[in-house]
Design a protein around this motif. Structure first.
Motif, PDB file in Angstrom:
ATOM      1  N   MET A  51       0.682  -1.423   0.088  1.00 35.05           N
ATOM      2  CA  MET A  51       0.083   0.088  -0.059  1.00 35.05           C
ATOM      3  C   MET A  51       0.827   1.441   0.114  1.00 35.05           C
ATOM      4  O   MET A  51       0.717   2.253  -0.710  1.00 35.05           O
ATOM      5  N   GLN A  52       2.009   1.254   0.798  1.00 32.19           N
ATOM      6  CA  GLN A  52       2.820   2.242   0.940  1.00 32.19           C
ATOM      7  C   GLN A  52       3.452   2.505  -0.512  1.00 32.19           C
ATOM      8  O   GLN A  52       3.848   3.791  -0.947  1.00 32.19           O
ATOM      9  N   SER A  53       4.067   1.612  -0.974  1.00 38.31           N
ATOM     10  CA  SER A  53       4.520   1.660  -2.457  1.00 38.31           C
ATOM     11  C   SER A  53       3.503   2.143  -3.647  1.00 38.31           C
ATOM     12  O   SER A  53       4.136   2.809  -4.326  1.00 38.31           O
ATOM     13  N   ASP A  54       2.272   1.601  -3.444  1.00 42.92           N
ATOM     14  CA  ASP A  54       1.463   2.156  -4.616  1.00 42.92           C
ATOM     15  C   ASP A  54       1.022   3.692  -4.202  1.00 42.92           C
ATOM     16  O   ASP A  54       1.033   4.396  -5.010  1.00 42.92           O
ATOM     17  N   LYS A  55       1.060   4.152  -2.992  1.00 42.03           N
ATOM     18  CA  LYS A  55       0.841   5.526  -2.654  1.00 42.03           C
ATOM     19  C   LYS A  55       2.135   6.358  -3.388  1.00 42.03           C
ATOM     20  O   LYS A  55       1.841   7.395  -3.812  1.00 42.03           O
ATOM     21  N   LYS A  56       3.383   5.885  -3.123  1.00 41.26           N
ATOM     22  CA  LYS A  56       4.195   6.407  -3.467  1.00 41.26           C
ATOM     23  C   LYS A  56       4.323   6.542  -5.056  1.00 41.26           C
ATOM     24  O   LYS A  56       4.842   7.646  -5.708  1.00 41.26           O
ATOM     25  N   ALA A  57       4.100   5.403  -5.978  1.00 40.50           N
ATOM     26  CA  ALA A  57       4.063   5.374  -7.027  1.00 40.50           C
ATOM     27  C   ALA A  57       2.948   6.324  -7.877  1.00 40.50           C
ATOM     28  O   ALA A  57       3.114   6.841  -8.710  1.00 40.50           O
ATOM     29  N   ASP A  58       1.861   6.667  -7.111  1.00 41.80           N
ATOM     30  CA  ASP A  58       0.890   7.504  -7.527  1.00 41.80           C
ATOM     31  C   ASP A  58       1.358   9.018  -7.649  1.00 41.80           C
ATOM     32  O   ASP A  58       1.000   9.912  -8.244  1.00 41.80           O
ATOM     33  N   ARG A  59       2.197   9.253  -6.693  1.00 38.66           N
ATOM     34  CA  ARG A  59       2.777  10.724  -6.790  1.00 38.66           C
ATOM     35  C   ARG A  59       3.832  10.818  -7.802  1.00 38.66           C
ATOM     36  O   ARG A  59       4.214  12.090  -7.859  1.00 38.66           O
ATOM     37  N   ARG A  60       4.189   9.899  -8.437  1.00 35.32           N
ATOM     38  CA  ARG A  60       5.497   9.903  -9.424  1.00 35.32           C
ATOM     39  C   ARG A  60       4.601  10.585 -10.556  1.00 35.32           C
ATOM     40  O   ARG A  60       3.702  10.331 -11.025  1.00 35.32           O
ATOM     41  N   TRP A  61       5.581  11.493 -11.233  1.00 36.73           N
ATOM     42  CA  TRP A  61       5.320  12.021 -12.534  1.00 36.73           C
ATOM     43  C   TRP A  61       5.569  11.107 -13.629  1.00 36.73           C
ATOM     44  O   TRP A  61       6.416  10.441 -13.660  1.00 36.73           O
ATOM     45  N   ARG A  62       4.627  10.994 -14.508  1.00 36.76           N
ATOM     46  CA  ARG A  62       4.657   9.937 -15.532  1.00 36.76           C
ATOM     47  C   ARG A  62       4.826  10.683 -16.813  1.00 36.76           C
ATOM     48  O   ARG A  62       3.981  11.864 -17.175  1.00 36.76           O
ATOM     49  N   HIS A  63       5.879  10.222 -17.425  1.00 31.69           N
ATOM     50  CA  HIS A  63       5.874  10.583 -18.958  1.00 31.69           C
ATOM     51  C   HIS A  63       4.777   9.677 -19.898  1.00 31.69           C
ATOM     52  O   HIS A  63       4.649   8.771 -19.867  1.00 31.69           O
TER      53      HIS A  63
END
Length: 135
Positions: free
Chosen positions: A122-134
């Motif tokens: 869940m923590q990993s998913d939360k951080k992945a959602d914050r990442r800027w995507r190309h």
């Protein structure tokens, strides 16, 4: 007191001296400080294994001659200080001779492992959602 404690107390040596601190003239003329001296090796009460254990656990309190030294000067009475230092001595010996229970390692329950991995995901998913995507 039991017989063994009485024999142990007979092995003790005591020295008195003047205690410092508050008390005015009384402190300057009365030897109320009591020093307890006990030779671990010369004791006839304990076995060699117990003596080794005592030396190991009380190494910081035992001098080069193998003597355990304790003192008490908290009371104005020499007799009271002697009682205090004997009581402290007996407590220290009891504590040093206690046999530690062996620790039995326990297995972490499967449910706890799964719950921890879920939290990590869940923590990993939360951080992945914050990442800027190309895109």
């Amino acid at each position: 007191m039991d017989e063994q404690t009485t024999k142990l107390i007979e092995e003790l040596q005591f020295k008195t001296s003047r205690a410092g601190g508050k008390g005015g003239q009384h402190v300057n003329k009365v030897s109320s400080k009591v020093m307890l001296i006990w030779n671990v090796d010369a004791s006839s009460i304990f076995t060699d294994e117990q003596k080794t254990l005592l030396k190991e656990r009380l190494a910081n309190r035992i001098n080069k001659e193998g003597e355990l030294l304790l003192d008490a000067s908290s009371d104005r009475s020499q007799i009271k200080n002697k009682e205090i230092v004997i009581e402290r001595f007996l407590n220290i010996l009891d504590e040093a001779l206690k046999v530690d229970k062996p620790r039995i390692p326990t297995k972490i329950p499967k449910s706890k492992i799964i719950a921890r991995l879920d939290r990590k995901k869940m923590q990993s998913d939360k951080k992945a959602d914050r990442r800027w995507r190309h895109e």
